[in-house]
Scaffold this active site. Structure first.
Site, PDB file in Angstrom:
ATOM      1  N   HIS A   1       0.181   3.727   8.180  1.00 20.28           N
ATOM      2  CA  HIS A   1      -0.929   4.545   8.674  1.00 20.28           C
ATOM      3  C   HIS A   1      -0.372   5.711   9.475  1.00 20.28           C
ATOM      4  CE1 HIS A   1      -4.314   2.173   7.365  1.00 20.28           C
ATOM      5  NE2 HIS A   1      -3.786   1.068   7.875  1.00 20.28           N
TER       6      HIS A   1
ATOM      7  N   ASP B   1       2.084  -6.825   2.474  1.00 17.14           N
ATOM      8  CA  ASP B   1       0.894  -6.079   2.904  1.00 17.14           C
ATOM      9  C   ASP B   1       1.327  -4.841   3.693  1.00 17.14           C
ATOM     10  OD1 ASP B   1      -1.688  -5.254   3.248  1.00 17.14           O
ATOM     11  OD2 ASP B   1      -2.276  -6.856   4.618  1.00 17.14           O
TER      12      ASP B   1
ATOM     13  N   GLY C   1      -3.543  -2.589   9.934  1.00 17.05           N
ATOM     14  CA  GLY C   1      -2.414  -2.589   9.002  1.00 17.05           C
ATOM     15  C   GLY C   1      -1.110  -2.290   9.699  1.00 17.05           C
TER      16      GLY C   1
ATOM     17  N   HIS D   1       0.865  -1.187   0.000  1.00 17.99           N
ATOM     18  CA  HIS D   1       0.000   0.000   0.000  1.00 17.99           C
ATOM     19  C   HIS D   1       0.898   1.232   0.000  1.00 17.99           C
ATOM     20  CE1 HIS D   1      -3.711  -2.279   0.773  1.00 17.99           C
ATOM     21  NE2 HIS D   1      -2.956  -3.059   1.521  1.00 17.99           N
TER      22      HIS D   1
HETATM   23  N1  LIG Z   1      -4.098  -5.156   5.765  1.00 21.73           N
HETATM   24  C1  LIG Z   1      -4.553  -4.199   6.518  1.00 21.73           C
HETATM   25  O1  LIG Z   1      -4.704  -4.391   7.720  1.00 21.73           O
HETATM   26  N2  LIG Z   1      -4.860  -3.011   6.012  1.00 21.73           N
HETATM   27  C2  LIG Z   1      -4.920  -2.670   4.627  1.00 21.73           C
HETATM   28  C3  LIG Z   1      -6.225  -2.986   4.014  1.00 21.73           C
HETATM   29  C4  LIG Z   1      -6.875  -4.213   4.516  1.00 21.73           C
HETATM   30  O2  LIG Z   1      -6.557  -5.307   4.004  1.00 21.73           O
HETATM   31  O3  LIG Z   1      -7.717  -4.096   5.399  1.00 21.73           O
HETATM   32  C5  LIG Z   1      -4.686  -1.196   4.477  1.00 21.73           C
HETATM   33  O4  LIG Z   1      -4.820  -0.665   3.361  1.00 21.73           O
HETATM   34  O5  LIG Z   1      -4.349  -0.535   5.470  1.00 21.73           O
END
Ligand SMILES: NC(=O)N[C@@H](CC(=O)O)C(=O)O
Length: 425
Positions: free
Chosen positions: A307, A303, A322, A58
């Site tokens: 944040h 992943d 996340g 992301h």
């Molecule tokens: N993997 C995560 O915990 N977060 C992901 C999106 C998601 O899969 O919920 C995100 O974009 O923050």
């Protein structure tokens, strides 16, 4: 472009060899190589792997440039040993049109540290109601081949079937975030004894497993490619193993955190451990490791989910799920698997490059191959400091942990993106 002569690197952990990088390719591999005018990189004791490829990153741009940008995420990736990352579609606006995927693709090229391959959304706005312009994204300059509503599940089986049929035409793949939404309403963590004790609403394993079971049947029916994002339960591993044995075209990924951490972490109520899918039990962790070893799980994907502080440093229930992953993935996998370099190269470079169709990546380090590689010092242990990471966000679950394996250098088409552990841009 300066030639680079890497001296004494242990390719996949083997005997020391020299590698000459010229014009974006590996020109020569051998011992005692010399090259006039070349910049020499002393790789004594370092292990050379093909540049890592992350199928699930992301990058948050466009929309949440306070949490990460394509540039800062690219820096984190290069420092983690990556030469290519696939950027998830849950940006704002959502990457559900040719315009947005082209924007992300261009930003990646401008950053110039890793190849950024955009993933397109399956449905408009990730809303799960109608298919996005999959063909337009595939035909765009970004040449999208992976489509995902990650963050959300394509829950409607009819829509999932249509998506699989659509991408089959150009050998695309649907990467599913497997979560039956009706079974996870209000969920905060893995459903089990710890959630019961803490009084937090649980996210049951069956919410993941029921979607994977359905999707492998749909993929089999359509004859299309399914990729399962962030597999987190022992039951999911069993379903995928059985589907593969039947010849279903399914691939799967596991994250470093699901290979290491368990739901007991939630007892701290520290939202840094809140993630989707949630951290599970030790039985699940062991099954995921076994699945990764035996190839049921094809790849490790980070992943990487940066944040901003206000979305993480708050009450558990209000925190976003996340965690960061790019800069710690290789150390965590090294910790879990040990120095099985060929297996690590397969799961973190070759297989993800194959699934994503990234031809220039995941190649063997032989003469003629594109010079995408990373050099790792397996003997150095280092302590993870959230503020010492290149990511704009600090939500790493490994803060204060001492991990093995330092990424010393990374090369993208023969150009150093990291040297001496420092990013070059
Ligand atoms: N993997 C995560 O915990 N977060 C992901 C999106 C998601 O899969 O919920 C995100 O974009 O923050």
């Amino acid at each position: 472009m300066t030639d680079i002569l890497i001296k004494g690197a242990r390719v996949l952990g083997g005997e020391p060899a020299d590698l000459l990088l010229r014009d974006g390719r590996i020109a020569e591999v051998g011992t005692g190589l010399t090259a006039e005018g070349a910049e020499v990189v002393d790789a004594t004791g370092l292990v050379a792997l093909p540049g890592l490829v992350d199928l699930h990153t992301h990058l948050r741009e466009p929309g949440r440039e306070d949490a990460e940008t394509v540039y800062t995420g690219s820096r984190a990736a290069a420092l983690g040993g990556y030469t290519a990352v696939c950027a998830m579609a849950n940006t704002s606006p959502v990457a559900d049109t040719a315009g947005v995927v082209e924007q992300v693709y261009r930003l990646g090229q401008e950053a110039g540290l890793v190849d950024v391959q955009p993933i397109g959304a399956v449905t408009v706005g990730l809303a799960g109601e109608r298919l996005a312009e999959l063909g337009a994204m595939a035909d765009s300059a970004a040449r999208v081949r992976i489509f995902s509503d990650d963050g959300f599940c394509v829950a409607d089986p009819r829509l999932m079937r249509r998506a699989l049929e659509y991408v089959k035409a150009f050998d695309g793949v649907i990467a599913q975030h497997a979560e039956e939404p009706r079974l996870t309403q209000g969920a905060q963590m893995h459903e089990g004894d710890v959630s019961a004790k803490l009084g937090l609403t649980g996210w049951p394993a069956v919410a993941e497993e029921s979607i994977i079971a359905r999707d492998v049947l749909l993929a089999e029916h359509v004859g299309a490619r399914l990729h399962v994002c962030h597999v987190s339960t022992a039951g999911s591993v069993d379903i995928i193993r059985a589907a593969k044995a039947r010849g279903v075209r399914v691939t799967a990924e596991v994250t470093p955190h699901h290979l290491l951490l368990t739901h007991e972490k939630a007892e701290s109520y520290d939202p840094v451990y809140k993630v989707n899918p949630p951290l599970r039990t030790n039985t699940d962790v062991q099954a995921l490791r076994e699945g990764l070893r035996d190839g049921t799980i094809d790849i490790v994907a980070t992943d990487h989910a940066p944040h901003a502080a206000e979305d993480k440093e708050c009450e558990w229930a209000h925190a976003r799920p996340g965690m960061l992953g790019l800069e710690t993935a290789l150390p965590i996998v090294l910790d879990v698997l040990g120095e099985q370099w060929d297996l690590i190269a397969e799961r973190m470079s070759r297989a993800p490059a194959r699934i994503a169709g990234l031809d220039g990546h995941g190649n063997d380090l032989v003469a003629g191959a594109p010079a995408n590689l990373t050099l790792i010092d397996p003997t150095t242990r280092w302590t993870v400091e959230p503020t010492g990471l290149a990511s704009l966000s600090h939500n790493t679950p490994y803060a204060g942990m001492t991990v093995p394996g330092r990424i010393v250098a990374t090369f993208l088409r023969g150009v150093p993106t990291v040297l001496d552990g420092k990013v070059q841009k």
